[in-house]
Design an enzyme around this catalytic site. Structure first.
Site, PDB file in Angstrom:
ATOM      1  N   CYS A 151       0.728  -1.396   0.206  1.00 65.93           N
ATOM      2  CA  CYS A 151       0.326  -0.263   0.060  1.00 65.93           C
ATOM      3  C   CYS A 151       0.119   1.256   0.351  1.00 65.93           C
ATOM      4  O   CYS A 151       2.000   1.302   0.288  1.00 65.93           O
ATOM      5  CB  CYS A 151      -0.973   0.199   1.439  1.00 65.93           C
ATOM      6  N   CYS A 203       3.476   1.409   2.618  1.00 63.23           N
ATOM      7  CA  CYS A 203       4.732   1.016   2.215  1.00 63.23           C
ATOM      8  C   CYS A 203       5.827   1.977   1.819  1.00 63.23           C
ATOM      9  O   CYS A 203       6.663   1.807   2.028  1.00 63.23           O
ATOM     10  CB  CYS A 203       4.597  -0.134   1.508  1.00 63.23           C
ATOM     11  N   ASP A 239       7.737  31.198 -29.508  1.00 68.68           N
ATOM     12  CA  ASP A 239       8.549  31.902 -29.977  1.00 68.68           C
ATOM     13  C   ASP A 239       8.729  31.595 -31.687  1.00 68.68           C
ATOM     14  O   ASP A 239       7.524  30.823 -31.829  1.00 68.68           O
ATOM     15  CB  ASP A 239      10.087  30.855 -29.730  1.00 68.68           C
ATOM     16  N   ASP A 241      12.757  26.772 -29.560  1.00 69.25           N
ATOM     17  CA  ASP A 241      13.305  25.675 -30.715  1.00 69.25           C
ATOM     18  C   ASP A 241      14.788  25.917 -30.389  1.00 69.25           C
ATOM     19  O   ASP A 241      15.930  25.585 -30.520  1.00 69.25           O
ATOM     20  CB  ASP A 241      13.264  25.519 -31.949  1.00 69.25           C
ATOM     21  N   ASP A 299      16.321  30.263 -26.658  1.00 68.63           N
ATOM     22  CA  ASP A 299      14.700  30.758 -25.547  1.00 68.63           C
ATOM     23  C   ASP A 299      15.074  30.372 -24.972  1.00 68.63           C
ATOM     24  O   ASP A 299      14.751  29.269 -23.750  1.00 68.63           O
ATOM     25  CB  ASP A 299      14.079  29.342 -26.564  1.00 68.63           C
TER      26      ASP A 299
END
Length: 750
Positions: A20, A23, A436, A635, A639
């Site tokens: 459970c 644990c 961007d 990309d 950035d």
């Protein structure tokens, strides 16, 4: 330090005995306390734990064993071997659970049917005591055989001064059995009406819980399908070319710079760069994009993609665990193991839940003993047993990790790589998205879009001249001209007296004729009249294109427009984002005119032009200070700071490695539809987690009062422990099944 068990930086273990969420908190706590451990992440749904830090295996395994669990290292060199090892362990566990279920129900069902239709299971005579004593011994044997893992776990927890699901099951079934044996051995100490045995409850509860766990193990296997499919993409062999001979070798033997042949229909074994041949490659495993991509000499190909048409030779650039596919597999596995804050909350609650349940069980038993009807002790035993059984927090522990595993796996199938569970949760709450422009909304590669001719010239005559002139230029726009000429197979010639005029263009001579190519300032410098093309040039500029004039001799001969074209699907994707209610802002280092034209064409109202990298970061911070949950999509290297600052950074996978490393989510397709799909999958996963948590909480919180007998004074209803056991198993199965619904999720495209 144990020399036979060296320190390893990143390790994974299969955990045995964890039952459970409490644990999970115990295991993570003891591992965090080990010297040298930097980070611990346990995946309860998979029963695995990942450990970062310099610590030896022996210390890890010993620490886990000391708190009552077992750990097996997943130390296979091959990812497939590790997955097979886990699958075999799960299959063996499933068979054990099913066997235990059959044995327990083989005893429990006949006893229950006897109690319902034949006798009342009371003990009055010596013969009845003798018969039930034998039944009690049989039941004990069944309990030991089918529930020994629960009892061992409960004992280990007791020794470590803690409690978990095993504790509740052991106390519930043990209490029912001990009470029944007291009825048989010493009936005189109990009121006559309380001399009733509950052996069927002990056997049925264990049978139903084993059945529930078996279904859970089976369903858990389906959640790892994404990883299995990714690993299945890995080739086992490669065909190396050496000394004009082709040799098939194991994938593990491939070295950097080896030349490898891949034929049509074969998987690409490692990352590389084509050095001979042309082909088309199916990269859908990487990008989610179904259309094959053309590849030729100098192009990169990645492991796991499928060569479709031509036979090519390529040079290995990344092998083993350094391939793109290996990185993807590792990222998905780590993300599936991680917990968002909503999951950590469930773990914390579960850690306190079991002790609280035990207290409530005792209080309900005392209440029945003191104010309940006769036989009060029988009612008290039934209430205590039922509370302990129905309150097992299995479903609570499964609620988050099951959904996270399926959601992140689903995203990976769509070419969306999510770094961790926190990013998945935060993405569902994004209110503002900064985009961007170059390489994100647009293709990021200047392209010739228009060729307008004057004086009855033909393109086949003019473009070779322009290409010849631009072949000596280093200007970025020259690449677009030369690429266009190469595609059209125009031949270039050597230009003499070449001169690049800064900020204006280029000039040169060919066959004794002066050639000029540049902006209006260059034309004015050489007194070239461009009035007949000025209106067309302005129209192009308003469309975010860069018009350039070409003069042959003293006459204007052509206008060539170059632009960074908008991706074919950007407009539709941005419309989807707007329908989701996300506020959009476009950021670009371009000039105001170009930015305005692009923003208008794609339907973005807010844009900021001529921004530097720090300006992008400041824009993210500004929106965050206004209380917005900010996403940033880009990309390029410029950035990266903004991607790191944003609440969630989305990197276009066709961009730079720096951007991808700075982002929380990578969109391998290079399409903004991937961004919208990522938000949709995030929202669906978090919605699924909330459904699971709500169901689990309602089940536990609502079930305990009913089990304790709250409805008895009003309706005369007292829940049977057998029903509680079935309900507990059903709750776990419901959570697992609900999580698996995500496997069929499809983002709406409109």
């Amino acid at each position: 330090m144990n020399k036979s068990s060296p320190s390893v930086k990143n390790q994974s273990f299969i955990i045995e005995g964890a039952s459970c969420a409490s644990c999970v908190s115990k295991i993570e706590k003891v591992l965090h306390n080990l010297q040298g451990v930097d980070a611990v992440e346990m995946n309860f749904a998979q029963r695995t734990v990942s450990i970062d830090g310099n610590v030896n295996q022996a210390s890890i395994i010993r620490s886990i064993q000391e708190i009552g669990y077992n750990a097996k290292p997943m130390d296979s060199e091959s990812e497939q071997d590790a997955l097979d090892e886990k699958a075999h362990a799960d299959e063996a566990h499933y068979r054990d659970l099913m066997r235990n279920m059959y044995i327990a129900l083989l005893v429990g069902v006949p006893l229950m049917l006897y109690g319902l239709f034949i006798g009342d299971m009371s003990v009055d005579t010596m013969n009845q005591r003798a018969v039930w004593f034998v039944v009690g011994l049989i039941t004990l044997a069944v309990m030991v055989k089918t529930g020994n893992h629960f009892y061992r776990g409960a004992w280990q927890s007791f020794k470590n001064h803690s409690a978990n699901m095993d504790t509740l099951i052991a106390l519930g079934t043990g209490t029912a059995w001990i009470y029944s044996m007291v009825v048989i051995v010493a009936p005189a100490i109990l009121p006559e009406m309380a001399r009733h045995v509950y052996f069927e409850a002990s056997a049925m509860i264990l049978g139903l819980i084993n059945l529930g766990l078996a279904f859970e193990v089976k369903a858990r296997g389906r959640t790892s399908e994404a990883i299995q499919r990714l690993i299945g993409l890995q080739s086992k062999t490669a065909r190396i070319v050496k000394d004009d001979k082709e040799i098939d070798v194991s994938i593990s033997e491939v070295q950097l710079k080896d030349v490898i042949r891949v034929r049509p229909g074969e998987k690409v074994p490692v990352d590389g760069e084509i050095c001979e041949g042309k082909t088309t490659v199916d990269e859908s495993m990487l990008t989610g994009e179904p259309m094959p991509v053309s590849k030729a000499s100098g192009d990169k190909i990645v492991a796991g993609s499928i060569n479709k048409t031509g036979s090519v030779l390529f040079k290995a650039t990344h092998v083993g665990k350094d391939t793109t596919l290996s990185h993807i597999i590792n990222m998905v596995k780590r993300a599936q193991n991680s917990k968002p804050s909503i999951g950590r909350l469930a773990d914390v609650i579960s850690g306190y839940f079991v002790p609280i349940v035990m207290i409530l069980a005792v209080l309900s038993g005392l209440a029945w003993l003191n104010i309940g009807p006769q036989p009060s002790i029988a009612y008290a035993i039934m209430a205590v047993t039922t509370v302990l059984i129905i309150a097992c927090p299995c479903a609570l522990g499964l609620a988050t990790p099951m959904s996270i595993m399926v959601g992140i796996g689903k995203a990976a199938e769509s070419g969306i790589l999510i770094r961790n569970g926190e990013a998945l949760q935060t993405a569902s709450r994004i209110t503002t998205m900064l985009l961007d422009k170059t390489g994100t909304i647009t293709k990021g590669t200047p392209t010739v879009t228009d060729v307008i001719l004057f004086n009855e010239h033909k393109e086949d005559d003019i473009m070779p001249l322009i290409a010849s002139l631009e072949s000596g230029s280093e200007h970025p726009l020259a690449e677009a001209i030369l690429s266009y000429a190469a595609d059209k197979q125009y031949k270039t010639s050597q230009v003499s007296d070449f001169d690049a005029i800064t900020g204006r263009g280029v000039r040169g001579e060919l066959n004794g004729e002066r050639l000029l190519f540049g902006n209006q300032a260059l034309m004015n410098q050489f007194d070239i009249d461009v009035s007949r093309g000025a209106e067309q040039a302005q129209t192009m500029a308003n469309e975010a294109k860069t018009p350039m004039y070409f003069a042959r001799g003293d006459m204007l001969s052509a206008i060539v427009a170059v632009s960074d074209p908008i991706k074919s699907d950007s407009v539709d994707a941005i419309e989807r984002l707007k329908k989701k209610g996300v506020h959009l802002v476009m950021l670009t280092g371009d000039n105001e005119t170009t930015a305005k034209a692009v923003a208008k064409r794609v339907g973005i109202d807010n844009f900021i032009a001529q921004v530097m990298p720090q300006d992008k970061v400041n824009e993210v911070i500004k929106h965050q200070q206004n209380g917005e949950v900010v996403g940033m999509t880009g990309d390029g290297i410029n950035d990266a700071p903004a991607l790191a600052q944003a609440d969630v950074g989305f990197a276009i996978g066709t961009g730079t490695d720096v951007a991808i490393e700075s982002a929380d989510i990578t969109l391998m397709r290079g399409s903004l539809h991937g961004l919208v799909d990522a938000l949709a999958i995030s929202q669906a996963t978090i919605r699924n987690i909330k459904q699971n948590l709500l169901g689990a909480f309602i089940y536990n919180v609502g079930g305990i009062p009913i089990a304790a007998g709250l409805l008895y004074p009003i309706f005369g209803i007292l829940l049977n422990p057998v029903i509680a056991g079935a309900a507990m198993a059903a709750s776990s199965l419901t959570v697992v099944s609900n999580a698996n619904r995500l496997r069929f999720f499809k983002a709406q495209k409109s």
